[in-house]
Design a protein around this motif. Sequence first.
Motif, PDB file in Angstrom:
ATOM      1  N   GLY A 172       0.823  -1.196   0.000  1.00  0.00           N
ATOM      2  CA  GLY A 172       0.000   0.000   0.000  1.00  0.00           C
ATOM      3  C   GLY A 172       0.854   1.240   0.000  1.00  0.00           C
ATOM      4  N   PHE A 173       0.319   2.329  -0.512  1.00  0.00           N
ATOM      5  CA  PHE A 173       1.030   3.598  -0.612  1.00  0.00           C
ATOM      6  C   PHE A 173       0.349   4.634   0.259  1.00  0.00           C
ATOM      7  CE2 PHE A 173       1.009   7.822  -2.567  1.00  0.00           C
ATOM      8  CZ  PHE A 173       2.363   8.114  -2.613  1.00  0.00           C
ATOM      9  N   ALA A 179       4.383   0.145   2.298  1.00  0.00           N
ATOM     10  CA  ALA A 179       4.561  -1.010   3.171  1.00  0.00           C
ATOM     11  C   ALA A 179       4.030  -2.233   2.454  1.00  0.00           C
ATOM     12  CB  ALA A 179       3.827  -0.816   4.501  1.00  0.00           C
ATOM     13  N   CYS A 180       4.815  -3.300   2.454  1.00  0.00           N
ATOM     14  CA  CYS A 180       4.437  -4.543   1.785  1.00  0.00           C
ATOM     15  C   CYS A 180       4.004  -5.567   2.829  1.00  0.00           C
ATOM     16  CB  CYS A 180       5.601  -5.094   0.962  1.00  0.00           C
ATOM     17  SG  CYS A 180       6.281  -3.916  -0.228  1.00  0.00           S
ATOM     18  N   PHE A 181       2.896  -6.260   2.553  1.00  0.00           N
ATOM     19  CA  PHE A 181       2.308  -7.171   3.522  1.00  0.00           C
ATOM     20  C   PHE A 181       2.082  -8.551   2.918  1.00  0.00           C
ATOM     21  CE2 PHE A 181       0.858  -2.898   4.507  1.00  0.00           C
ATOM     22  CZ  PHE A 181       1.029  -2.800   5.877  1.00  0.00           C
ATOM     23  N   THR A 182       1.892  -9.495   3.816  1.00  0.00           N
ATOM     24  CA  THR A 182       1.415 -10.827   3.471  1.00  0.00           C
ATOM     25  C   THR A 182       0.583 -11.331   4.645  1.00  0.00           C
ATOM     26  OG1 THR A 182       2.106 -13.007   2.668  1.00  0.00           O
ATOM     27  CG2 THR A 182       3.428 -12.021   4.426  1.00  0.00           C
ATOM     28  N   LYS A 212      -2.011  -0.813   4.850  1.00  0.00           N
ATOM     29  CA  LYS A 212      -2.641  -2.118   5.026  1.00  0.00           C
ATOM     30  C   LYS A 212      -4.028  -2.149   4.398  1.00  0.00           C
ATOM     31  CE  LYS A 212      -4.063  -5.410   8.604  1.00  0.00           C
ATOM     32  NZ  LYS A 212      -4.066  -5.700  10.070  1.00  0.00           N
ATOM     33  N   VAL A 213      -4.781  -1.063   4.542  1.00  0.00           N
ATOM     34  CA  VAL A 213      -6.118  -0.987   3.943  1.00  0.00           C
ATOM     35  C   VAL A 213      -6.025  -1.110   2.425  1.00  0.00           C
ATOM     36  CG1 VAL A 213      -8.099   0.523   3.558  1.00  0.00           C
ATOM     37  CG2 VAL A 213      -7.096   0.352   5.841  1.00  0.00           C
ATOM     38  N   ILE A 218      -6.145  -4.440  -2.712  1.00  0.00           N
ATOM     39  CA  ILE A 218      -5.426  -5.009  -3.853  1.00  0.00           C
ATOM     40  C   ILE A 218      -5.505  -6.533  -3.829  1.00  0.00           C
ATOM     41  CG2 ILE A 218      -3.108  -5.357  -4.804  1.00  0.00           C
ATOM     42  CD1 ILE A 218      -2.495  -2.464  -4.113  1.00  0.00           C
ATOM     43  N   LYS A 219      -5.382  -7.126  -2.644  1.00  0.00           N
ATOM     44  CA  LYS A 219      -5.473  -8.581  -2.550  1.00  0.00           C
ATOM     45  C   LYS A 219      -6.844  -9.069  -2.992  1.00  0.00           C
ATOM     46  CE  LYS A 219      -4.800 -12.535   0.493  1.00  0.00           C
ATOM     47  NZ  LYS A 219      -4.426 -13.019   1.855  1.00  0.00           N
ATOM     48  N   GLU A 220      -7.882  -8.336  -2.630  1.00  0.00           N
ATOM     49  CA  GLU A 220      -9.236  -8.709  -3.056  1.00  0.00           C
ATOM     50  C   GLU A 220      -9.372  -8.626  -4.573  1.00  0.00           C
ATOM     51  OE1 GLU A 220     -13.906  -7.403  -2.252  1.00  0.00           O
ATOM     52  OE2 GLU A 220     -12.258  -6.406  -1.204  1.00  0.00           O
ATOM     53  N   LEU A 221      -8.768  -7.593  -5.164  1.00  0.00           N
ATOM     54  CA  LEU A 221      -8.798  -7.456  -6.618  1.00  0.00           C
ATOM     55  C   LEU A 221      -8.106  -8.637  -7.290  1.00  0.00           C
ATOM     56  CD1 LEU A 221      -7.993  -3.638  -7.058  1.00  0.00           C
ATOM     57  CD2 LEU A 221     -10.192  -4.766  -7.454  1.00  0.00           C
TER      58      LEU A 221
END
Length: 234
Positions: A172-173, A179-182, A212-213, A218-221
């Motif tokens: 997310g920006f 920040a990059c998440f998994t 994170k939001v 993006i993960k949902e997309l």
Amino acid sequence: MNVQDRRRILGPVEAKPLAFPSINVAKSDDGESKEKTSSPPEFTDPTIRTSVLTNCNGSCILETPQLSLLSSIYGPKSTRSNLFESRCQINVIIKSSIFSSSELKELSSFLINVLESFVCLELYPKAGIDVFVNLNIEEVDELSWYIPYIIMSIVLGLVDAGIEISDLPGSGFNDNNVACFTKDGNEVIGIWKDKGETKGDEHFLESLEACKVQYLRIKELMSSYLLSQSDKAE
């Protein structure tokens, strides 16, 4: 001797210099200038297409009104090294017309570290994966703004190539930071700080939560797109 009249250079005594409004301009490596927007826009859901190239193992193109980027994946393929590598080696090459080579090289190193955290490298010993990212349309002057789109296109390109990954990661920006998440945002796998400011722990946590939001969006997309592709395949 060639003598010039000084008045022809300076003009009349009452003359005033012309003042033009400043324009935010970036220069590419070849010196060509390009006008860019003054502030990064909000994240926009991109149109997604995979398998757009036939000469690579996987590919993905993302497009919004401000950008068009293409990621192509080559590999896993055997390396020419005589040394046995127990894990696959990843290489990332980014091409852009407005950002400098040093910026792109730094971003490539960052992306390699992120990819190594979720690509199942141990499944491809003595092999290599080459990732090429082409920024075709660039209307934003902050490199960090592109990172969520870049990672999204790479992840979908890896899936298109049939390369095993442990999760659908993303980033997310916010405030020129990324920040990059998994693992649904429970694990941070990378932080990129561009020109943003982190004014204490409270500001950092707020920025992290905003990233994170966007990552969850993006993960949902990505999940929705992959499900739609599997339905078409059936």
